[in-house]
Scaffold this motif. Structure first.
Motif, short mmCIF file in Angstrom:
data_model
loop_
_atom_site.label_atom_id
_atom_site.label_comp_id
_atom_site.label_asym_id
_atom_site.label_seq_id
_atom_site.Cartn_x
_atom_site.Cartn_y
_atom_site.Cartn_z
N SER A 1 41.81 42.17 19.37
CA SER A 1 40.54 42.06 18.95
C SER A 1 39.69 43.42 19.20
O SER A 1 38.70 43.68 18.44
CB SER A 1 39.66 40.94 19.67
N VAL B 1 34.66 40.84 16.96
CA VAL B 1 35.36 39.84 16.51
C VAL B 1 36.26 39.22 17.72
O VAL B 1 36.58 40.02 18.70
CB VAL B 1 36.30 40.08 15.19
N GLN C 1 43.37 39.97 14.72
CA GLN C 1 43.16 39.72 13.27
C GLN C 1 44.02 40.53 12.48
O GLN C 1 44.61 41.35 12.56
CB GLN C 1 41.89 40.71 13.07
#
Length: 342
Positions: free
Chosen positions: A265, A276, A280
Motif C-alpha cells: 500500500s 490506498v 494493490q
C-alpha cells in the motif's frame, strides 16, 4: 488488460511507466542486520562458558597435602566440565563459578579458596576443550557442522572461511544468522563491501547459507516463457527481457510490455498519488517505441514474484484468424477432392 483496469470496474491499476513511476515504484526490499547484531561486541576468546572442559594442576608446599599424595608435589584434575549454571567443583575448594571468568581469574579464585587449608598452593587452569561457545553452519557451505568460536573465528566472515566458504555462486549467496528470536540476512557480497555487516558471533548462533530464491515469470511473445531466477541483487525490466531471449521479432508488440505485481500500500499510494489501503494489483506498461521507452525500461527494477507479459502485435492475431479461415477452406477442398463431391 485495459478492460480489467480499476477505471473500467476491474481490480487492477494499469500504469504507464514514466519518470515519476520509476522514482516511486523502484522499492527494493533490502537485507541487513538489526542494531542488536551490529552493536554486539566480539566474544572474549579467554572467557569460560557453560559446556567448556577445564584442566587443573595444583601444587602444594607440603609433603602430605590436601590433594597431593605422599611423596608427590602436584596433582592433576582433568575433564572438569563447566555445568549449565556455569560452576565447577574442586575438592576442598567447593563449588566455584567458572563461567564469565578467564582462566587467570578462575586460577585466583581457586587459589584463594585453597590457601586457607594448605600453605601457598599453586594452581594452573587450562581449557581442555569445550562446546559452550559454538555456532552451527548449515546450507550451501562446503563444511556444514558445529564450529567453536575461537580467537581467529569470532566474526561472521572468518567463521564462513573456517567452514570452507560457500558452495554456490557468491553473487547469489545469502547469509542468514539466527540468534535467539532475532534473525538477520545479508548478501555474501555485503560482507566484502560493507564491513559493518561482518558481525561478531555469539554462542548458539545458527548460520544458514542459501542461494537467492527470488525469481520472475516471463510470458507472452518472448524468446522463451519460463520462471527465471533474478540472479543478482538488482535486475531492470530491460535486462529481464534480455535474459529470456528478448522480444519475439515475428510476434511481439513493443508497445505492450507489462510488468504485473502485487504492490504494498505504501508504494502503491506513492505511485497513484492518492492513499490506498492494502496490497494493490498493479500492471505497469512499458512502451519501447517511445523516444525514452528503452531508458524507462532500463531504470524500472524487477522484484521477486513479478510477471513480465509481452502482448502479440495486432497483425499476428489477424494472421491467426486468416490462418484458421484459410485452413478450414483448404480442409474443405481436400475433403471434397477425396470424396468427389463438388
Amino acid at each position: 488488460m485495459l478492460s480489467g483496469a480499476v477505471e473500467n470496474g476491474g481490480d487492477a491499476h494499469v500504469i504507464f511507466v514514466n519518470n515519476h513511476v520509476n522514482r516511486t515504484a523502484n522499492f527494493l526490499p533490502s537485507y541487513g542486520f538489526s542494531r542488536e547484531f551490529l552493536q554486539a561486541g566480539v566474544v572474549g576468546a579467554d572467557e569460560i562458558r557453560p559446556g567448556d572442559v577445564l584442566g587443573l594442576m595444583i601444587w602444594e608446599n607440603v609433603d602430605d597435602g590436601l590433594l597431593v599424595g605422599l611423596g608427590q608435589s602436584s596433582t592433576q584434575l582433568q575433564q572438569l566440565q563447566v555445568d549449565s549454571q556455569g560452576f565447577i567443583f574442586v575438592p576442598y575448594a567447593g563449588r566455584i563459578r567458572a563461567a564469565g571468568n578467564s582462566p587467570e581469574q578462575l586460577r585466583q579464585l581457586i587459589t584463594a579458596r585453597l590457601e586457607t587449608q594448605t600453605p601457598d598452593p599453586q594452581v594452573s587452569v587450562t581449557r581442555v576443550a569445550g562446546d559452550g561457545a559454538t555456532v552451527s553452519i548449515m546450507g550451501k557451505a562446503f563444511g556444514q557442522g558445529v564450529y567453536p568460536i575461537e580467537r581467529p573465528t569470532r566474526t561472521l566472515s572468518a567463521m564462513l572461511a573456517k567452514a570452507g566458504g560457500v558452495a554456490i555462486d557468491p553473487e547469489v549467496a545469502t547469509i542468514t544468522v539466527k540468534r535467539g528470536r532475532e534473525t538477520g540476512k545479508v548478501w555474501l557480497s555485503d560482507l566484502y563491501f560493507n564491513p559493518s555487516y561482518d558481525i561478531a558471533l555469539r554462542p548458539g548462533d545458527v548460520i544458514l547459507v542459501e542461494e537467492d530464491q527470488r525469481s520472475f515469470t516471463a510470458l507472452g511473445a518472448l524468446g522463451r516463457q519460463t520462471k527465471v531466477p533474478l540472479g543478482s541483487e538488482q535486475i531492470s525490466a530491460l535486462e529481464a527481457v534480455a535474459m529470456v531471449g528478448g522480444l519475439s521479432t515475428l510476434s511481439a508488440d513493443p508497445t505492450g510490455v507489462f510488468v504485473l505485481r502485487d504492490e504494498p500500500s505504501q508504494v502503491a499510494s506513492a505511485v497513484l498519488g492518492q492513499p490506498v489501503s492494502g496490497t494493490q494489483r498493479m500492471a505497469y506498461v512499458l512502451d519501447l517505441t517511445r523516444p525514452n521507452g528503452l531508458f524507462l525500461s532500463r531504470d524500472f527494477m524487477i522484484r521477486d514474484d513479478d510477471t513480465i507479459y509481452v502482448t502479440e502485435a495486432p497483425y499476428v492475431r489477424w494472421q491467426k484468424i486468416l490462418g484458421a479461415i484459410t485452413g478450414s477452406a483448404n480442409s474443405a477442398r481436400a475433403l471434397a477432392a477425396t470424396t468427389g463431391i463438388d
